[in-house]
Each structure stands twice: as structure tokens, then as C-alpha cells.
Design a protein around this motif. Structure first.
Motif, mmCIF file in Angstrom:
data_model
loop_
_atom_site.group_PDB
_atom_site.id
_atom_site.type_symbol
_atom_site.label_atom_id
_atom_site.label_comp_id
_atom_site.label_asym_id
_atom_site.label_seq_id
_atom_site.Cartn_x
_atom_site.Cartn_y
_atom_site.Cartn_z
ATOM 1 N N MET A 1 0.876 -1.167 0.000
ATOM 2 C CA MET A 1 0.000 0.000 0.000
ATOM 3 C C MET A 1 0.915 1.219 0.000
ATOM 4 S SD MET A 1 -2.708 0.535 3.019
ATOM 5 C CE MET A 1 -1.600 1.199 4.194
ATOM 6 N N LEU B 1 1.446 4.807 0.056
ATOM 7 C CA LEU B 1 0.815 6.107 0.306
ATOM 8 C C LEU B 1 1.849 7.149 0.729
ATOM 9 C CD1 LEU B 1 -2.142 4.796 2.549
ATOM 10 C CD2 LEU B 1 -2.065 4.888 0.071
ATOM 11 N N THR B 2 2.644 6.827 1.744
ATOM 12 C CA THR B 2 3.509 7.811 2.410
ATOM 13 C C THR B 2 4.650 8.308 1.519
ATOM 14 O OG1 THR B 2 3.004 6.737 4.496
ATOM 15 C CG2 THR B 2 4.932 8.159 4.486
ATOM 16 N N GLY C 1 2.917 12.373 5.395
ATOM 17 C CA GLY C 1 2.800 11.254 6.331
ATOM 18 C C GLY C 1 1.382 11.199 6.847
ATOM 19 N N SER C 2 1.149 11.805 8.031
ATOM 20 C CA SER C 2 -0.225 11.865 8.546
ATOM 21 C C SER C 2 -1.109 12.633 7.565
ATOM 22 C CB SER C 2 -0.249 12.587 9.893
ATOM 23 O OG SER C 2 0.566 11.920 10.823
ATOM 24 N N PHE D 1 8.873 4.537 3.452
ATOM 25 C CA PHE D 1 8.300 3.735 4.549
ATOM 26 C C PHE D 1 7.234 2.764 4.038
ATOM 27 C CE2 PHE D 1 8.899 7.476 7.821
ATOM 28 C CZ PHE D 1 10.276 7.336 7.723
ATOM 29 N N ILE D 2 7.454 2.140 2.897
ATOM 30 C CA ILE D 2 6.425 1.250 2.354
ATOM 31 C C ILE D 2 6.688 -0.201 2.786
ATOM 32 C CG2 ILE D 2 5.213 0.452 0.272
ATOM 33 C CD1 ILE D 2 4.917 3.518 1.024
ATOM 34 N N THR D 3 5.740 -0.739 3.552
ATOM 35 C CA THR D 3 5.853 -2.112 4.031
ATOM 36 C C THR D 3 5.791 -3.074 2.849
ATOM 37 O OG1 THR D 3 4.845 -1.576 6.142
ATOM 38 C CG2 THR D 3 4.687 -3.878 5.437
ATOM 39 N N THR E 1 10.725 -2.466 5.179
ATOM 40 C CA THR E 1 10.136 -1.120 5.055
ATOM 41 C C THR E 1 10.970 -0.383 4.015
ATOM 42 O OG1 THR E 1 9.622 -1.235 7.414
ATOM 43 C CG2 THR E 1 9.492 0.938 6.387
ATOM 44 N N ILE F 1 5.845 0.113 16.727
ATOM 45 C CA ILE F 1 5.325 0.710 15.494
ATOM 46 C C ILE F 1 3.781 0.718 15.439
ATOM 47 C CG2 ILE F 1 5.446 -1.472 14.173
ATOM 48 C CD1 ILE F 1 6.044 2.101 12.831
ATOM 49 N N TYR G 1 2.106 3.438 12.676
ATOM 50 C CA TYR G 1 1.667 3.297 11.268
ATOM 51 C C TYR G 1 0.163 3.065 11.163
ATOM 52 C CZ TYR G 1 2.943 -1.829 11.504
ATOM 53 O OH TYR G 1 3.092 -3.146 11.810
ATOM 54 N N GLU G 2 -0.298 3.262 9.918
ATOM 55 C CA GLU G 2 -1.749 3.295 9.620
ATOM 56 C C GLU G 2 -2.436 4.405 10.416
ATOM 57 O OE1 GLU G 2 -2.510 1.884 7.201
ATOM 58 O OE2 GLU G 2 -1.242 0.098 7.054
ATOM 59 N N THR H 1 -1.158 7.511 13.338
ATOM 60 C CA THR H 1 -0.705 7.506 14.739
ATOM 61 C C THR H 1 -1.923 7.540 15.676
ATOM 62 O OG1 THR H 1 -0.673 9.914 14.781
ATOM 63 C CG2 THR H 1 1.388 8.830 14.144
ATOM 64 N N GLN I 1 -2.592 9.758 17.708
ATOM 65 C CA GLN I 1 -3.148 11.125 17.675
ATOM 66 C C GLN I 1 -4.150 11.264 16.519
ATOM 67 O OE1 GLN I 1 0.141 10.375 18.174
ATOM 68 N NE2 GLN I 1 0.049 10.967 20.301
HETATM 69 C C1 LIG Z 1 7.782 0.538 9.809
HETATM 70 C C2 LIG Z 1 6.851 1.404 9.041
HETATM 71 C C3 LIG Z 1 6.025 0.845 8.076
HETATM 72 C C4 LIG Z 1 5.162 1.652 7.337
HETATM 73 N N1 LIG Z 1 4.401 1.113 6.334
HETATM 74 C C5 LIG Z 1 3.706 1.921 5.493
HETATM 75 C C6 LIG Z 1 3.045 1.402 4.331
HETATM 76 O O1 LIG Z 1 3.020 0.196 4.085
HETATM 77 N N2 LIG Z 1 2.451 2.264 3.487
HETATM 78 C C7 LIG Z 1 2.439 3.614 3.714
HETATM 79 O O2 LIG Z 1 1.896 4.332 2.899
HETATM 80 N N3 LIG Z 1 3.032 4.136 4.832
HETATM 81 C C8 LIG Z 1 3.659 3.324 5.711
HETATM 82 N N4 LIG Z 1 4.298 3.851 6.818
HETATM 83 C C9 LIG Z 1 4.188 5.268 7.100
HETATM 84 C C10 LIG Z 1 3.325 5.569 8.329
HETATM 85 O O3 LIG Z 1 1.975 5.336 8.033
HETATM 86 C C11 LIG Z 1 3.619 7.008 8.753
HETATM 87 O O4 LIG Z 1 4.930 7.006 9.285
HETATM 88 C C12 LIG Z 1 2.639 7.513 9.796
HETATM 89 O O5 LIG Z 1 1.366 7.659 9.240
HETATM 90 C C13 LIG Z 1 3.060 8.858 10.403
HETATM 91 O O6 LIG Z 1 3.495 9.760 9.432
HETATM 92 P P1 LIG Z 1 4.923 10.490 9.616
HETATM 93 O O7 LIG Z 1 5.926 9.443 9.899
HETATM 94 O O8 LIG Z 1 5.155 11.351 8.430
HETATM 95 O O9 LIG Z 1 4.744 11.371 10.904
HETATM 96 P P2 LIG Z 1 4.134 12.848 10.973
HETATM 97 O O10 LIG Z 1 2.881 12.907 10.186
HETATM 98 O O11 LIG Z 1 5.196 13.822 10.652
HETATM 99 O O12 LIG Z 1 3.771 12.957 12.523
HETATM 100 C C14 LIG Z 1 4.725 13.311 13.526
HETATM 101 C C15 LIG Z 1 3.978 13.535 14.844
HETATM 102 O O13 LIG Z 1 3.015 14.599 14.702
HETATM 103 C C16 LIG Z 1 1.725 14.163 15.089
HETATM 104 N N5 LIG Z 1 0.700 14.768 14.236
HETATM 105 C C17 LIG Z 1 0.737 14.975 12.897
HETATM 106 N N6 LIG Z 1 -0.413 15.523 12.481
HETATM 107 C C18 LIG Z 1 -1.205 15.678 13.564
HETATM 108 C C19 LIG Z 1 -2.524 16.176 13.789
HETATM 109 N N7 LIG Z 1 -3.293 16.629 12.815
HETATM 110 N N8 LIG Z 1 -3.010 16.146 15.054
HETATM 111 C C20 LIG Z 1 -2.284 15.673 16.072
HETATM 112 N N9 LIG Z 1 -1.033 15.195 15.916
HETATM 113 C C21 LIG Z 1 -0.493 15.185 14.685
HETATM 114 C C22 LIG Z 1 1.756 12.633 14.895
HETATM 115 O O14 LIG Z 1 0.807 11.989 15.710
HETATM 116 C C23 LIG Z 1 3.182 12.314 15.309
HETATM 117 O O15 LIG Z 1 3.242 12.213 16.703
HETATM 118 C C24 LIG Z 1 5.121 3.044 7.594
HETATM 119 C C25 LIG Z 1 5.940 3.600 8.588
HETATM 120 C C26 LIG Z 1 6.800 2.805 9.298
HETATM 121 C C27 LIG Z 1 7.701 3.447 10.315
#
Ligand SMILES: Cc1cc2nc3c(=O)[nH]c(=O)nc-3n(C[C@H](O)[C@H](O)[C@H](O)COP(=O)(O)OP(=O)(O)OC[C@H]3O[C@@H](n4cnc5c(N)ncnc54)[C@H](O)[C@@H]3O)c2cc1C
Length: 571
Positions: A172, A174-175, A180-181, A207-209, A260, A431, A435-436, A438, A440
Motif C-alpha cells: 500500500m 501512500l507515504t 505522512g499523517s 516507509f512502504i511495508t 520497510t 510501530i 503506522y496506519e 498515529t 493522535q
Molecule cells: C515501519 C513502518 C512501516 C510503514 N508502512 C507503510 C506502508 O506500508 N504504506 C504507507 O503508505 N506508509 C507506511 N508507513 C508510514 C506511516 O503510516 C507514517 O509514518 C505515519 O502515518 C506517520 O506519518 P509520519 O511518519 O510522516 O509522521 P508525521 O505525520 O510527521 O507525525 C509526527 C507527529 O506529529 C503528530 N501529528 C501529525 N499531524 C497531527 C494532527 N493533525 N493532530 C495531532 N497530531 C499530529 C503525529 O501523531 C506524530 O506524533 C510506515 C511507517 C513505518 C515506520
């Protein structure tokens, strides 16, 4: 030992009264049996079959996946020439699961699948995660196939679902580094290539699994000049077409068996899935709900593994001339761990059942018009599943972190050593709350259901169906506090106050929901959950009371102290 047979609490969750309706819908009122001689002819037949499949999974977990887990963790995956090679143990796990006939688990029989309900899929994923959480990512991401099943064209379903049933893996994508979020910021570019009747993808995903999987679902910007979610579409990329390379595998803290990956898309050929512009707002939202339930299963599996490790160690380890599990501090920790597992299961399997009902009705709606009652039933369960999914993901993943932390604590210094499985479980658990989405972001998703009174009504509606008891009274008192807190916050009519109190409100609502479901489960299966219910009620009351005591004193001014605690000014 068998992961399924040694867990009566899991088996009990498969025997919910709702299962009869789920199976009847999933089997389209048993008309599937007219087309496929291996489809069940009735409810008892289907339940027997689930039991057999779960037992088989239990033995694969115990005989193959769990014994491989430590070597998988040590070896990790390898990357060379843009391709990923799984660790030897992961490759063997995949082979054995396929040979056991588990590929295409939830997919329709028409595409070579097993047509298993989500509830049974969740149980399988929980067991796999208990054996090796990282393998669940490689095997379980097949739930991407559900998205193609729901939104793909008939040709795409025929091609890709068949591949999934034959063992193809999926990812999947996306990131991105700046998305990210906030997935609305995705920038990977999709351009139409009319000459070749396809799309071309260019850019980077990170970060794509399982990023070197056979089939990718890719979120990309198809509408030039846009910068929000409405310019994004969903694409299917088939690895056999080439154009996507793995730049590197991340050096992660845990889940080492799950590669990843950072991916580079270089004019990669892709097909549009569904309609343009609906990529994020419709398809990814649906995909993420399925994936979030998947992380809840992974979290429950890890919690259970951590608890078992702790129980075994605490029974054997002696200090001050007695086993450590005779100390109140230790047996209390063990009891709370177990209670969190059972509360998590109650929520996970209830959510899975609701998903089963509305998704099966959606599938039937593709073949005939639903009756008015069926449409109402579908809407009801779909709304409830949407409300329960963020709290299921949010709470079970936080509990996975807490239970693995406590498991190490019970092991003392030995828990800090790599010789004990609790150390790996602790790293793997970390993790789940990231992932999927946070925790928050799960709070953001759940908050509108809290302020809309959805969880409170859900609890009250269920409580009136249960016999009078001290537990029922305690939950009624908790939900009254939730209502008071919600009113106090919403009366201030300030979005930032809502967000500021969001985590405490969401957790309070989740404790009310989880206690109610655990109470209901203990009524349905007398004797099995009584102790966990009592312990979880104590734990929940202390948490909700704590949240109540601060939230009721908070106003918009209170936020200033927190904001001003930053070592710099944001103004
Ligand atoms: C091991 C691993 C596997 C993964 N697998 C996949 C995958 O298969 N496919 C894919 O697409 N992605 C994948 N990801 C990505 C993962 O989904 C993202 O890392 C995650 O959604 C957080 O995004 P970010 O790392 O950019 O953190 P950020 O979005 O930068 O967040 C940093 C901090 O800010 C907080 N924050 C951000 N926005 C808000 C808000 N609106 N309100 C409150 N708090 C907020 C967050 O909670 C967090 O604490 C993977 C990540 C890892 C580490």
C-alpha cells in the motif's frame, strides 16, 4: 501446543450470536453452495470449517512461524539491485501459508479465494502476530486485495484477485517524505499515456511495508495544478511491468521480517483503480479502515505473546525465597495485562463482525437490490464499524506498547537482554501506535463520534440488554462522567479545546465501550471473562476518573500553560 487450541478466549469470540447472520450474508443465503461444492451448505457446516482453518493456522504458527521468529528478527530482509529478498524464515513462512491453502483468504470463490469472513481473518492475523508480528505485515497486507475487489473493474478483479489467491503479495504505497499523517500532500505524479492506454507514475514513496511486492496500490496526484486530496487518484502497479525500484530498506527498530522500503517510481506503467479524484477521499479511506483493523489484530497478538512470556517467567523466577508471581506488584501487573488483552479482543472482534455484516450486504447489493431493512442494517453496521475502528486501532496498539513494557519489567534485568522474546516483542510493538495513522490521528477520527454522542449511545443501548449487576452499574456511572466531560468541552465551542481534550475524551469513551463489550462477552460465555472484566473495570474507572478530574477543570485559558511550555514562542 496450538495457538488456537490454547486460547479458549479466542474461540469464544468466534461463537458470537451475530455469526449466524454473518455467515448467511457472506454465503449469500447459502446459494454459494450451489456453485461451489466446497462451499458450506449451512451454518454448522461453515462454523466447522472455520474451526478447522483456525486449528490449522494454530499449528502452522506453533510449528513454523513462531520457531522462525527469532532468526527472522536477527537476519532481517536484504536489498540488492533494487529488489528485496526476505529473510530465510519469512520466505519459508510465506511458502508454508500458501501450501496450507491460506492465500486469498477473504476473497470471493469466483477468483479462487476462500470467502472467509473478516472476523475469522482477524483471528488468523491475531494468531500469526502472536507468533511473529512482522510476518503478519507480509501476509496480512493481502487486505489491499479487498480494495481492488470493492473498487476495481471486473477485469482488474479477475487479474489481480486471482494473483492474490495464487500467493501474490501486495503493498500500500501512500507515504512520501512530505506526506505522512497528512496524505493530502501526496505529490507522486501520475500522467496519462494515451498512446499505450495506461498511466505513468514518477516520484518517491517512503516507509512502504513490503515495498517490493507483486502488486502495489499507489496514491498519486493525477490532477495537475491541484494541491489537496481531491487531486489524488488510486493506481494499481504490477511489478512484472517494471519501473519501480527499491532504493533501500530502512534500518528499523523492530518488525525486522517486514521490509520497510523507499521506492523510486520511474515512468512506471500503472492502471487507474476506480474513478479519478476519489483516490484519497474514498478508496484510501476504505483501505485504511481495513488496514487499521489489521493493526488492531497485530496489537492483540503481540499483547498476548508478551503476557504469556511474562506469566511463564514470573512462575519460575524466585526472589526473597518465593516465586515473583506471589508478590502483589507482579500478579497485579499480570492481571492488568490479561484484562487489556480481553478488552482489546472484545472490541476487535465486535468491530470485525460489524465490518462483515455491512461488507457482505454491499457485495449482495452488486447482485440484486437490497430490501429496505437490509439497507438500514447495512447503514447501521457501517456507521458503527467506522466509529469503532479508530478506537480499536488506537487502544489496542497503546495496550501492545504497555503490555510489552510490563513484560520486560516482570523479567527484570533479563528482559533487557536479547535472550528473551519480550525484548523483540517490545521493539515490534512500538510501530503499532504509529503506522496506519498515529494514535493522535485515531483520536482525530474518533472525536466526532465522541462529541456526537455515538459511543455513549452505543454503550447505553447495549447496557439495557444486559442483566443488572455491579459491573453494569459501574459502567453506567462511567458513561455519565463521559457525558459530563463531553458537554463541558463542547459547551466551550472552541475547536482547539476539543482537540486539546481529545485524547482524554477518546480514551474515556473507549474504556466505556470496551467494558460494555467485555461485560456482554462475560454474560454470553459465563466463567471465561469474569476476572478480566473485574480487573479491567477497576483499571478503566481509575483512568476515566483521572481524565474527569482534569477535563472538568479545563478551559481555553488552561491551554496557555501547555502552549507556553514550549522552549520558544510560536506567536
Ligand atoms: C515501519 C513502518 C512501516 C510503514 N508502512 C507503510 C506502508 O506500508 N504504506 C504507507 O503508505 N506508509 C507506511 N508507513 C508510514 C506511516 O503510516 C507514517 O509514518 C505515519 O502515518 C506517520 O506519518 P509520519 O511518519 O510522516 O509522521 P508525521 O505525520 O510527521 O507525525 C509526527 C507527529 O506529529 C503528530 N501529528 C501529525 N499531524 C497531527 C494532527 N493533525 N493532530 C495531532 N497530531 C499530529 C503525529 O501523531 C506524530 O506524533 C510506515 C511507517 C513505518 C515506520
Amino acid at each position: 501446543m496450538n495457538n488456537y487450541k490454547d486460547t479458549p478466549e479466542l474461540k469464544a469470540r468466534m461463537n458470537s450470536p451475530l455469526m449466524e447472520r454473518i455467515v448467511e450474508l457472506k454465503e449469500n443465503f447459502y446459494t454459494e453452495a450451489e456453485k461451489y461444492d466446497y462451499a458450506p451448505a449451512g451454518f454448522a457446516d461453515a462454523m466447522d470449517n472455520f474451526d478447522r482453518v483456525l486449528e490449522l493456522t494454530g499449528s502452522v504458527c506453533d510449528e513454523v512461524i513462531a520457531p522462525n521468529a527469532e532468526a527472522v528478527d536477527r537476519e532481517g530482509s536484504h536489498c540488492s539491485g533494487g529488489r528485496v529478498q526476505y529473510s530465510a524464515g519469512t520466505a519459508r513462512n510465506l511458502k508454508v501459508m500458501h501450501q496450507a491453502g491460506m492465500s486469498g483468504f477473504g476473497l470471493p470463490r469466483q477468483y479462487g479465494g476462500l470467502n472467509m469472513p473478516v472476523t475469522v481473518f482477524s483471528a488468523v492475523c491475531e494468531m500469526i502476530s502472536r507468533a511473529d508480528a512482522s510476518f503478519q505485515n507480509v501476509w496480512g497486507l493481502q487486505s489491499c486485495a479487498d480494495t481492488i475487489n470493492e473498487f476495481g473493474s471486473p477485469e482488474q478483479r479477475e487479474k489481480y484477485l486471482r494473483m492474490a489467491s495464487e500467493g501474490a503479495t501486495m503493498s500500500m504505497d501512500l507515504t512520501e517524505p512530505d506526506a505522512g499523517s497528512d496524505l493530502q500532500s501526496v505529490m507522486l505524479k501520475a500522467t496519462e499515456d494515451p498512446e499505450n492506454g495506461c498511466w505513468r507514475l514518477n516520484g518517491v514513496k517512503r516507509f512502504i511495508t513490503n515495498g517490493d511486492s507483486d502488486i502495489h496500490l499507489v496514491l498519486a496526484r493525477s490532477e495537475e495544478g491541484t494541491s489537496d486530496g481531491r487531486g489524488l487518484s488510486l493506481f494499481i502497479y504490477d511489478k512484472r511491468d517494471g519501473g519501480v525500484n527499491v532504493r533501500r530498506i530502512e534500518d528499523t527498530m523492530g518488525i525486522h521480517g517486514s521490509p520497510t522500503c523507499e521506492l523510486v517510481f520511474n515512468n512506471a506503467k500503472a492502471e487507474l483503480c476506480g474513478e479519478r479524484r476519489l483516490g484519497l477521499i474514498k478508496y484510501v479511506m476504505s483501505l485504511m479502515n481495513g488496514a487499521r483493523l489489521g493493526i488492531a489484530t497485530q496489537s492483540v497478538g503481540i499483547q498476548d505473546a508478551a503476557w504469556r512470556e511474562a506469566v511463564e517467567y514470573a512462575a519460575e523466577r524466585r526472589q526473597f525465597g518465593r516465586p515473583i508471581d506471589t508478590f502483589p506488584a507482579v500478579y497485579q501487573m499480570l492481571a492488568v495485562m490479561k484484562a487489556k488483552i480481553e478488552a482489546s479482543r472484545s472490541l476487535l472482534y465486535e468491530t470485525s463482525r460489524y465490518v462483515d455484516i455491512y461488507k457482505s450486504l454491499d457485495a449482495i447489493a452488486k447482485t440484486r437490490t437490497l430490501t429496505a431493512e437490509e439497507r438500514q442494517e447495512s447503514r447501521r453496521y457501517s456507521r458503527l464499524a467506522d466509529a469503532l475502528t479508530p478506537i480499536a486501532k488506537g487502544m489496542t496498539s497503546e495496550f501492545a506498547n504497555q503490555n510489552t513494557y510490563d513484560s520486560i519489567q516482570i523479567h527484570g534485568g533479563s528482559g533487557f537482554m536479547r535472550d528473551y522474546a519480550c525484548e523483540r516483542l517490545y521493539r515490534d510493538a512500538r510501530i503499532t501506535s504509529i503506522y496506519e495513522g498515529t494514535t493522535q490521528l485515531q483520536v482525530v477520527a474518533a472525536l466526532r463520534y465522541v462529541t456526537g454522542g455515538v459511543y455513549s449511545r452505543f454503550v447505553k443501548d447495549m447496557l439495557v440488554t444486559l442483566p443488572d449487576s455491579a459491573a453494569r452499574q459501574a459502567i453506567s456511572d462511567m458513561v455519565a462522567r463521559l457525558d459530563e466531560m463531553t458537554a463541558h468541552v463542547t459547551d466551550q465551542k472552541e475547536t482547539e479545546v476539543n482537540d486539546f481534550c481529545g485524547r482524554r475524551l477518546m480514551e474515556s469513551a473507549a474504556y466505556c465501550v470496551m467494558c460494555t463489550l467485555l461485560l456482554r462477552d462475560s454474560v454470553e460465555t459465563p466463567g471465561l471473562f469474569d476476572k478480566s472484566l473485574k480487573v479491567f473495570l477497576d483499571y478503566s474507572r481509575s483512568q476515566v476518573d483521572g481524565h474527569y478530574s482534569v477535563v472538568m477543570t479545563w478551559t481555553a485559558q488552561s491551554m496557555d500553560y501547555y502552549r507556553q511550555s514550549l522552549p520558544y514562542s510560536r506567536v
